[in-house]
Design an enzyme around this catalytic site. Sequence first.
Site, mmCIF file in Angstrom:
data_model
loop_
_atom_site.group_PDB
_atom_site.id
_atom_site.type_symbol
_atom_site.label_atom_id
_atom_site.label_comp_id
_atom_site.label_asym_id
_atom_site.label_seq_id
_atom_site.Cartn_x
_atom_site.Cartn_y
_atom_site.Cartn_z
ATOM 1 N N ASP A 1 3.313 6.269 -7.915
ATOM 2 C CA ASP A 1 2.144 6.320 -7.021
ATOM 3 C C ASP A 1 1.919 4.912 -6.475
ATOM 4 O OD1 ASP A 1 -0.104 7.439 -5.812
ATOM 5 O OD2 ASP A 1 -0.807 8.384 -7.659
ATOM 6 N N HIS B 1 0.938 2.441 1.996
ATOM 7 C CA HIS B 1 0.084 3.029 0.952
ATOM 8 C C HIS B 1 0.897 3.625 -0.197
ATOM 9 C CE1 HIS B 1 -3.881 2.607 2.940
ATOM 10 N NE2 HIS B 1 -3.114 2.518 4.011
#
Length: 478
Positions: free
Chosen positions: A365, A157
């Site tokens: 991110d 992730h």
Amino acid sequence: MSRLIVVSNRVSAPKDPASGSAGGLAMALSAALRKYDGLWFGWSGETVEKFTGELKIEDRAGVTVGLVDLEAQDVDEYYNGYANKTLWPLFHHRTDLAAYERSYGEGYERTNARFADVLAPLIQPDDIIWIHDYHMIPMARDLRRRGITNRIGFFLHTPWPARQLLVTLPHHRRLVESMFDFDLIGFHTREWMELFQRYVEVEEKGTVTPDGEVRAFGRSVQTGVFPIGIDVDEFLTARNSVLGRRTYDRMSASAAFRSMMVGVDRLDYSKGLEERLSGYEQFLRDNPDKRGEVFLLQVTPISRDDVDTYQDIRARLDALAGRINGEFADMDWQPIRYLNRTYRRDQLAGIYRAARVGLVTPLRDGMNLVAKEYVAAQNPDDPGVLVLSRFAGAAEQMTEALLVNPFSREELSDAIKKALDMPLTERRRRWEALMTVVQDTDVSIWRDAFVSALQAVVRPGNGNGHAGDDGAATAHAA
Ligand code: ADQ
């Protein structure tokens, strides 16, 4: 049909899906587990004095979850330590914050092995296993050591780091080698996948085939790109719900004809919060005429407060928001409303919709779902503008956002101005393109693409019991 077993550090299957607090990922995985009659396995969040390996099985709204308690030392070394003080900063390119303690690495290996001890006996021959995130990188190796030959996939992730930084991790080779016990490794973006492949090519003299099969350590693993998204239907329902609409009305009334900008992020140094506030401060300096006409609502729940770095950034942000408000506020206007709390998803949707600008400016991110939520919440007739960091995985797809370099306060200031001044036709054009991306990367598409690719992977010669299966390795967009 084979069962699906999802493994992640924390099990987020909601007890009450109607509570409005579960995110799209939790809902999407829960739906898949209902469909495949599966199991979601992970840490209970509880600590015990001595690890027993006792498994607690619960039913959560039709999803079977298997939970195991950990010792305080495991939580300290594996979770707070190696996962959150070593891998998280390293994967977000903050080697200055990464702690390389031998005890953390040992705790990480020990805890993964403990998870594998509890999980292995539950696995049936046809099950497929989907492991999530950086907490559990060695899990496939640990399961193979316990005789598990099933297909095992891994989804990261977070970003994958550049090779030059990854090699600062002691035993980086051991960590990467353990990943070759997976059948499929999924990343959010091509960039993260290519960084992984590059490490293997340079450090291990491995090879990468055009369809993403990576060969090294005498073995091979399929890699692929699977961009995660939000549950669009669920989010639109939340946006149109009574509470969603009421929150929108409340926010609009409270904005009192000022343009609202919104930031919604966990309190984490990767999210670029200090840089965002500094960019906004620059904007207020550069544009005195805009003071009093705009404000920033920054919603930032505290996270990982057991880790010192997070306490430090929290103190710095409190001080920065206070200083900017102290310098610029007027008797009837405050430039920043800074809140350390969480909201229900329907409330969040209402907040996003009331915001003329969405500021999503992480320094790095994996994907960033707030960017997609902000877009989904907009009014198609009068949409707001997304300002998005070029260093968020989402920027690879959301190219019609105003892409910025969040390290530059001048660039942030210019982007805020451009967003606030953008004419309606341009806002509409950009929003339509962005909404198409949000719909095309719905979380159910992500989930189904990963599960199908895992079912299709063939790994001849790896001794994983798949030799002779038919079907090509078809990781999505590898
Ligand atoms: P996160 O780092 O947690 O996830 P993100 O993708 O932005 O980051 O997801 C955050 C979620 O938390 C969003 O759904 C958001 O709505 C919710 N949230 C944030 N603040 C909230 C608040 N105040 N109240 C309620 N909800 C709030 C990691 C990676 C990301 C990756 C995701 C999914 O770091 O890069 O996109 O996993 O893979």
